[in-house]
Design a protein around this motif. Structure first.
Motif, short mmCIF file in Angstrom:
data_model
loop_
_atom_site.label_atom_id
_atom_site.label_comp_id
_atom_site.label_asym_id
_atom_site.label_seq_id
_atom_site.Cartn_x
_atom_site.Cartn_y
_atom_site.Cartn_z
N ASP A 82 0.84 -0.98 0.00
CA ASP A 82 0.04 -0.10 -0.17
C ASP A 82 0.94 1.17 0.10
OD1 ASP A 82 -2.32 -1.69 -0.03
OD2 ASP A 82 -2.54 -1.40 2.37
N VAL A 83 2.03 1.22 0.61
CA VAL A 83 2.95 2.36 0.46
C VAL A 83 4.45 1.83 -0.04
CG1 VAL A 83 1.81 3.39 2.30
CG2 VAL A 83 3.72 1.68 2.89
N GLU A 84 5.12 2.84 -0.32
CA GLU A 84 6.49 2.61 -0.50
C GLU A 84 7.24 2.95 0.47
OE1 GLU A 84 10.21 3.73 -4.04
OE2 GLU A 84 7.98 4.79 -3.94
N ILE A 85 8.42 2.16 0.98
CA ILE A 85 9.38 2.32 2.00
C ILE A 85 10.59 2.59 1.40
CG2 ILE A 85 10.12 1.93 4.45
CD1 ILE A 85 7.29 0.48 5.08
N VAL A 86 11.45 3.40 1.66
CA VAL A 86 12.83 3.86 1.19
C VAL A 86 13.48 4.22 2.16
CG1 VAL A 86 11.69 4.62 -0.97
CG2 VAL A 86 12.20 6.24 0.55
N ILE A 87 14.83 4.00 2.02
CA ILE A 87 16.10 4.27 2.92
C ILE A 87 16.66 5.59 2.59
CG2 ILE A 87 18.16 3.08 4.05
CD1 ILE A 87 15.53 1.57 4.05
N LEU A 88 16.93 6.53 3.75
CA LEU A 88 17.53 7.60 3.64
C LEU A 88 18.20 8.01 5.18
CD1 LEU A 88 17.60 9.62 1.28
CD2 LEU A 88 15.92 10.98 2.60
N PRO A 89 19.37 8.39 5.08
CA PRO A 89 20.25 8.84 6.20
C PRO A 89 19.13 9.91 6.93
CG PRO A 89 21.63 8.83 4.69
CD PRO A 89 20.32 8.61 3.99
N PRO A 90 19.33 9.73 8.29
CA PRO A 90 18.24 10.88 9.15
C PRO A 90 18.73 12.20 8.72
CG PRO A 90 19.69 9.37 10.61
CD PRO A 90 19.96 9.03 9.31
N PRO A 91 19.69 12.58 8.60
CA PRO A 91 19.87 13.98 8.55
C PRO A 91 19.20 14.40 7.41
CG PRO A 91 21.96 13.22 9.12
CD PRO A 91 21.26 12.04 8.72
N LEU A 92 19.02 13.66 6.30
CA LEU A 92 18.40 14.03 5.01
C LEU A 92 16.87 14.18 4.79
CD1 LEU A 92 20.80 12.41 2.58
CD2 LEU A 92 21.09 14.58 3.39
N MET A 93 16.10 13.44 5.86
CA MET A 93 14.83 13.24 6.09
C MET A 93 13.99 14.56 5.84
SD MET A 93 14.09 10.23 6.15
CE MET A 93 14.67 8.56 6.96
N ALA A 94 14.39 15.72 6.57
CA ALA A 94 13.40 16.74 6.56
C ALA A 94 13.61 17.43 5.26
CB ALA A 94 13.85 17.85 7.84
N ASP A 95 14.57 17.45 4.60
CA ASP A 95 14.94 18.13 3.22
C ASP A 95 14.16 17.12 2.15
OD1 ASP A 95 16.57 20.33 4.44
OD2 ASP A 95 18.34 19.17 3.92
N ALA A 96 14.28 16.15 2.32
CA ALA A 96 13.51 15.25 1.54
C ALA A 96 12.15 15.34 1.72
CB ALA A 96 13.69 13.82 1.70
N LEU A 97 11.71 15.65 2.85
CA LEU A 97 10.05 15.80 2.91
C LEU A 97 9.83 17.31 2.31
CD1 LEU A 97 7.83 14.59 4.29
CD2 LEU A 97 8.04 16.44 6.25
N GLY A 98 10.51 18.26 2.56
CA GLY A 98 10.59 19.52 1.98
C GLY A 98 10.62 19.70 0.44
N SER A 99 11.20 19.07 -0.17
CA SER A 99 11.51 19.00 -1.64
C SER A 99 10.59 18.06 -2.18
CB SER A 99 12.70 18.35 -1.94
OG SER A 99 12.83 16.91 -1.82
N GLY A 100 9.57 17.41 -1.49
CA GLY A 100 8.40 16.43 -2.17
C GLY A 100 8.92 14.91 -2.34
#
Length: 411
Positions: free
Chosen positions: A166-184
């Motif tokens: 039902d969703v896609e789960i991907v891997i990303l280092p924690p310091p990049l999470m907020a920026d990834a959210l902000g960029s869409g």
């Protein structure tokens, strides 16, 4: 020339829950134990694992399930790793984009971080998107063998969302999470602090729920040690455990939190504003800008046997590896997982201090609905509450049955 008897190198990631290791160095607890402690900031959990394997580090700030995965042979490069100590309880949250929260709020998501209400709202959004043939939501976790991955999946599945379909789960280092959210690039993520607060402060998203409500008083990071080094250097390891024990007590004092946040904010460690560290330390969590929710036991550095390496924690993580197809279930694999966590090493190091030492090495997880005094050697000890949000229990003596029930419950 240093007077240190032991030289130890430790890897860590820029997260608030590395504070016990950091304060062991910065507040002099390691030096008092005769340790020259070198801390090396890394950029990903894979780097932490690999550098421990090749001997760059003797110990490391690690994801609690990662040493188990290493010992089960689930990683391409890994040293046999033991866990002589945990580095606190809790500290994670699930953060979603503003757009996703808007859709969830329309389906009843609550401002109180309730995993059930928020999860039910997310399920409705997922179903709505499927009907409209929209692409699946993309959610980030920090590593496949992480508490973040398992607690996110546990929460989703308990709310009727299939984490693999039902969703896609991907891997990303924690310091990049907020920026990834902000960029869409992400619609949401599960990460440790301060990277949830970061999204709130930057206006990129809001905190939807927290680990402390999905599974209260649950494990998160541990001290992982190269087993070869640990076996060859028992005095050095015990000295380090005592230093971290003292650091945990220091971190738990509210009057020290401003100083702690300032130290962690340095570029050497987290490298972000001290204000981003304080919500997790106080439990006054900013779910969205200018909105606070009090979360009891959000991050517990010392109380409730927070640094004890419970074998039941190891076995619960193992059960999730089996549930999600990462490992096969067998008596041998269960034994490997169980023996990765080493309360015997913890007891050896801390017994001379009169520290609170649980009378058992494992417990039924989720059984304590209220703070409960328990039998211990040394100082008195209170455990709990420690419930799963769906009311389930994990009895490590009934591992086979639990794994079977989890498989049948997987949506």
């Amino acid at each position: 020339m240093s007077d240190a008897r032991f030289e130890i190198s430790a890897g860590f990631l820029p997260l608030l829950d590395s504070a016990l290791l950091v304060m062991a160095r910065e507040k002099g607890f390691a030096a008092a134990e005769g340790i020259d402690l070198t801390l090396v900031r890394e950029t990903s959990w894979a780097n932490i694992r690999d550098r421990l394997a090749v001997g760059h580090f003797q110990v490391a700030h690690m994801l609690a399930p990662m040493p188990i995965a290493c010992n089960l042979g689930l990683t391409p490069l890994a040293a046999t790793t033991v866990v002589p100590m945990a580095l606190g309880l809790g500290g994670n949250a699930v953060t979603v984009s503003n757009a996703l929260w808007h859709d969830m709020a329309a389906h009843g998501a609550s401002d109180d971080l309730s995993p059930r209400a928020t999860g039910d709202a997310l399920r409705a959004v997922v179903a709505e998107r499927a009907l409209g043939h929209a692409s699946p939501l993309r959610l980030g976790v920090v590593h496949p063998h992480s508490g973040h991955n398992y607690e996110l999946r546990y929460w989703l599945a308990a709310c009727g969302i299939d984490p693999d379909r039902d969703v896609e789960i991907v891997i990303l280092p924690p310091p990049l999470m907020a920026d990834a959210l902000g960029s869409g690039s992400l619609d949401g993520y599960c990460a440790g602090e301060p990277w949830n607060t970061a999204a709130v402060m930057l206006g990129h998203g809001r905190i939807a729920t927290v680990k402390a409500k999905i599974w209260r008083s649950s494990p998160e990071k541990v001290l992982g040690a190269d087993a070869r080094w640990s076996d060859a250097n028992p005095e050095a390891l015990s000295a380090l455990l005592r230093a971290i024990h003292h650091a945990a007590h220091w971190c738990a004092v509210p009057g020290n939190h401003t100083e702690l946040a300032g130290i962690m904010a340095a570029p050497t460690y987290v490298g972000r504003p001290a204000e981003w560290m304080l919500p997790a330390l106080s439990g006054h969590l900013g779910t969205v800008e200018n909105s606070l929710v009090d979360v009891e036991d959000f991050f517990v550095p010392q109380a409730k046997a927070a640094t004890f390496p419970w074998k039941s924690h190891a076995l619960w993580f193992y059960s999730q590896m089996v549930r999600w197809g990462q490992a096969g279930h067998s008596p041998n694999n269960a034994s490997i997982a169980r023996e990765t966590y080493r309360p015997d090493l913890y007891r050896t190091a801390l017994k001379p201090l009169g520290a609170a030492l649980p009378g058992a090495n494992a417990k039924v997880e989720g059984a304590l609905a209220a703070p409960t005094p328990v039998g211990s050697a040394g100082a008195s000890l209170v455990l709990g509450p420690d419930g799963f949000f769906d009311g389930s229990l994990f009895d490590p003596d009934e591992l086979d049955g639990y794994i079977a029930s989890q498989r049948s419950a997987t949506v």
